[in-house]
Structure formats: structure tokens, C-alpha cells
Write a protein that holds these residues in place. Structure first.
Motif, short mmCIF file in Angstrom:
data_model
loop_
_atom_site.label_atom_id
_atom_site.label_comp_id
_atom_site.label_asym_id
_atom_site.label_seq_id
_atom_site.Cartn_x
_atom_site.Cartn_y
_atom_site.Cartn_z
N SER A 313 0.79 -1.23 0.00
CA SER A 313 0.00 0.00 0.00
C SER A 313 0.82 1.28 0.00
O SER A 313 0.28 2.35 -0.24
N THR A 314 2.11 1.20 0.32
CA THR A 314 2.92 2.41 0.35
C THR A 314 4.25 2.18 -0.37
O THR A 314 4.75 1.06 -0.46
N SER A 338 -0.72 -0.41 -4.65
CA SER A 338 -1.44 0.85 -4.63
C SER A 338 -0.76 1.86 -5.54
O SER A 338 0.39 1.68 -5.96
N SER A 339 -1.45 2.93 -5.83
CA SER A 339 -0.90 3.99 -6.67
C SER A 339 0.38 4.54 -6.06
O SER A 339 0.44 4.81 -4.86
N GLY A 340 1.40 4.68 -6.88
CA GLY A 340 2.67 5.20 -6.39
C GLY A 340 3.67 4.13 -5.97
O GLY A 340 4.83 4.44 -5.69
N VAL A 341 3.24 2.88 -5.94
CA VAL A 341 4.13 1.79 -5.57
C VAL A 341 4.73 1.19 -6.85
O VAL A 341 4.00 0.81 -7.76
#
Length: 404
Positions: A313-314, A338-341
Motif C-alpha cells: 500500500s505504500t 497501490s498507486s505510487g508503488v
């Protein structure tokens, strides 16, 4: 077939050293039946039939005591254990009817062992603001071999540093509050080889790791080799600060939550997860990595009934999978970022998955689709000529370099 190149000696997943055995006993006190004691085991055995006898037994320097009948406390009592004491419930029940925002049994530098040779013994703290057993001074110890402990708030909590907890049998249960087991003490060494920890319909988690003065140098260490962790409503294990969690075997169930959830609020104090076996079942994602948590999965069974199986998630978290079975609904992903991973934070070298995980498979491995719609990640034996550490390489030289 590819040439196998010996792998380098890798750092194994942390395995906890056995709980320390003080000589003789804890804080210089003889263990029950220890040859270093001055009394024979039969002289240490005492039958308890009154509340006053129980208080005297638990506050003694050492002894092995048996509960001979049911006892009830109708006033607020905090029994402080500073010695090396074993209590066998013998199928009987202790009830503390008055809660007072403190533990019924407070271990303060001593070692309290709870047994139940009959199998139906209980410690109940049903009152509002009732707490069961607490470790409240550094280097305290609690061993649970049997019995059932239920408290309205928490059944077991560790509030001091460098304590040890060993659960080999019995049940810890709480219907509400954060969790039936709450670990606040930095440096806690918690080993679970049997027994059950269960959070009721009002509990957010079954076990919560939240050391108040946590550091990477002195993390909470939890090793599970057996037993059951179950949350009726929330998460099975919630690791929100510095902790090293190693699961070798056992079952973690969260039918309405996440089996293993991390949330450190800081990548510098993020948990480390080593999942080498066991059975994980949940409604939501089985493993959710947040705030820099690092996870290595080498085996085990992971099943989500309604969501993605493993979520990263991060951006600070990493995931490596070399084995295990990962099963979820056909409409969900076995691994979700998740977005950005970045995909570079995830590496899959082996395992069986309910959806295609090819995006995370490096060169040297290949994804094989099975007739049942699952996907296996294996070494690409057709194109690789050498292997090391479960990964394929095009040349022996590449494998040798990887092994160095």
C-alpha cells in the motif's frame, strides 16, 4: 537441466532464541521442582481453597500451587507477582467481579506460569474496565500452558520493556477494546507454539504490537510455530510499530478483517515480516503492507474470501515471495500495488497464485497457467542453464556471480 550453483549463505529469517532460563529461576528464585531449590517439588505443592490463600500464593517468592475450588473476588484486587509462581487451575474458576482500570494479576519482575491440568479452568474479569494479566515491570515473564483467561478490556498486556511471553496452550479472549493481547513493551520476546488468542465482536484486533518506546535496536519479536489467532470482527495481527514477526506454522483467521496488517506511521520504525508457513484466512486482504513494512514469504497458505490476497500500500514497503499458495476471488488480484508503488518493490520467484503475477517475475523464472486457472511461478528450465537460490540464470558465470 540447468546446472545448480550453490547459493551464498543467506541471512535466514529471524528465529527466536529460546526464552532465557535464569539460573537458578527468575531473579535468583528456584524454578518449581528445580534441583537448585531448597524444597522438594511435593513440598511446593499447595492446595488453594480461599481468596486469601490465593493472594498469598501468587505473592510468594516461589511455589507450585493448585486451585482446589472456584473462587470469587467481590472487591477490586490487584495481585502483584514478584516471584516465580506456578498456578494450576485444576478445572476451577477464578472470578474478579470488580474492575478498576488495572490488571487483576500484575507481574512485576517475577515469572507467572498458568497451567490447567484438567482443561476447564478459567480466570474471568467480567467487570467494566476489567483487565486480566499484565507485565508491568521490565524483565517480567509469563508462561501460559493452559486455562482460559477472559477480561472485558485486555486478557494479556505487556507494558514494560524486555519481557518474555510464552503461550503453549489455553485461550486468551476479550470481547472488546483494542485486542485481547496488547504488546506495549519494547524488546518483548513473544513466542506462541499453541493455544488460542481470540478477539470478540468488539475487538479491533486479536494481537496488537504497539511498543511505546520502540527502536530498531530493541524491537518486539514475535515467533509463531503453532496455535490459533482469530479476530471475530477486526484484524488478526496488527503491527503498528517496530516489530519482527516470524510465522512458521499455525492459523491466523480474520473472517471480517485482515489477517496481518501493518501501519507504522514511519518507515524508520516499520515492522519486518517473515512468513515461512501457516494458514492465513481473511475477508479483506490477507497481508497488507504499509509505511515501509518489509515482507518475505517463503511458504504458507493465504486465502481471501472477498479481496486481493496481498497488498503493498505504500512506496516504502517491499515484498519478496519464493513460495506459498495465494488464493482469492477471480475478480481480485493475488498481488495488488497501490498507486505510487513501483513494481520494482515486488519480486516473485515461486509460489502458486489465483491470478497472473507475471509483472513481478524476474528473468530466469516463468509463469505457468494450470488447468484450474491458477498460476505457478517456476524456474525457466528451457532457457536457463544454471540456478542458484531458486532462481534461473542464462550462464553459469551469472549464477556464480549471484552466489557470491
Amino acid at each position: 537441466a540447468p546446472t545448480e550453483v550453490p547459493a551464498p549463505t543467506e541471512e535466514p529469517a529471524p528465529t527466536e532464541e529460546p526464552l532465557p532460563t535464569e539460573e537458578p529461576g527468575i531473579n535468583g528464585l528456584p524454578q518449581p521442582g528445580d534441583a537448585s531449590g531448597t524444597s522438594a517439588p511435593t513440598e511446593l505443592m499447595n492446595q488453594i481453597t480461599t481468596v486469601e490463600q490465593l493472594k498469598a500464593a501468587l505473592t510468594s517468592e516461589s511455589g507450585h500451587y493448585e486451585l482446589a475450588e472456584n473462587l470469587t473476588f467481590n472487591e477490586s484486587v490487584r495481585v502483584v507477582v514478584t516471584g516465580n509462581v506456578t498456578l494450576d487451575l485444576k478445572g476451577n474458576t477464578i472470578t474478579q467481579n470488580c474492575g478498576a482500570n488495572h490488571d487483576f494479576i500484575s507481574i512485576e519482575g517475577g515469572h507467572f506460569t498458568l497451567d490447567d491440568s484438567v482443561g476447564t479452568g478459567k480466570i474471568l474479569v467480567p467487570a467494566k474496565s476489567g483487565y486480566g494479566i499484565g507485565l508491568n515491570k521490565p524483565n517480567s515473564a509469563f508462561t501460559m500452558n493452559g486455562g482460559y483467561v477472559e477480561a472485558t478490556e485486555t486478557a494479556l498486556q505487556v507494558n514494560a520493556s524486555n519481557c518474555t511471553v510464552s503461550i503453549t496452550g489455553g485461550t486468551l479472549y476479550s470481547p472488546k477494546r483494542y485486542a485481547p493481547v496488547l504488546i506495549n513493551g519494547a524488546g518483548t520476546n513473544f513466542q506462541m507454539s499453541g493455544g488460542t488468542v481470540k478477539g470478540g465482536s468488539g475487538s479491533s484486533h486479536a494481537i496488537m504490537f504497539s511498543p511505546s518506546s520502540d527502536t530498531k535496536e530493541n524491537p518486539v519479536r514475535f515467533t509463531m510455530t503453532g496455535g490459533i489467532i482469530e479476530a471475530e470482527k477486526g484484524n488478526g495481527i496488527f503491527a503498528c510499530k517496530t516489530s519482527v514477526i516470524t510465522i512458521m506454522n499455525g492459523t491466523i483467521k480474520a473472517p471480517n478483517g485482515t489477517a496481518l496488517y501493518t501501519d507504522a506511521n514511519s518507515s524508520e520504525k516499520a515492522p519486518e515480516l517473515y512468513l515461512n508457513g501457516g494458514t492465513f484466512e481473511s475477508k479483506n486482504s490477507v497481508v497488507d503492507l504499509e509505511d515501509g513494512a518489509d515482507c518475505i514469504i517463503t511458504g504458507g497458505s493465504y486465502t481471501s474470501t472477498a479481496s486481493n490476497v496481498v497488498e503493498v500500500s505504500t512506496a516504502e514497503s517491499t515484498l519478496k515471495i519464493t513460495g506459498g499458495e495465494f488464493s482469492g476471488p477471480k475478480s481480485k488480484a493475488a498481488i495488488l500495488l497501490s498507486s505510487g508503488v513501483s513494481k520494482d518493490q515486488v519480486e516473485v520467484l515461486g509460489g502458486s497464485f489465483s491470478s497472473d503475477v507475471g509483472d513481478y517475475v524476474p528473468e530466469g523464472q516463468v509463469v505457468q497457467e494450470n488447468q484450474d486457472g491458477s498460476f505457478d511461478v517456476v524456474i525457466d528450465t528451457k532457457n536457463m542453464v544454471a540456478t542458484t537460490a531458486g532462481r534461473g540464470y542464462k550462464t553459469v558465470q551469472e549464477a556464480v556471480q549471484a552466489a557470491q
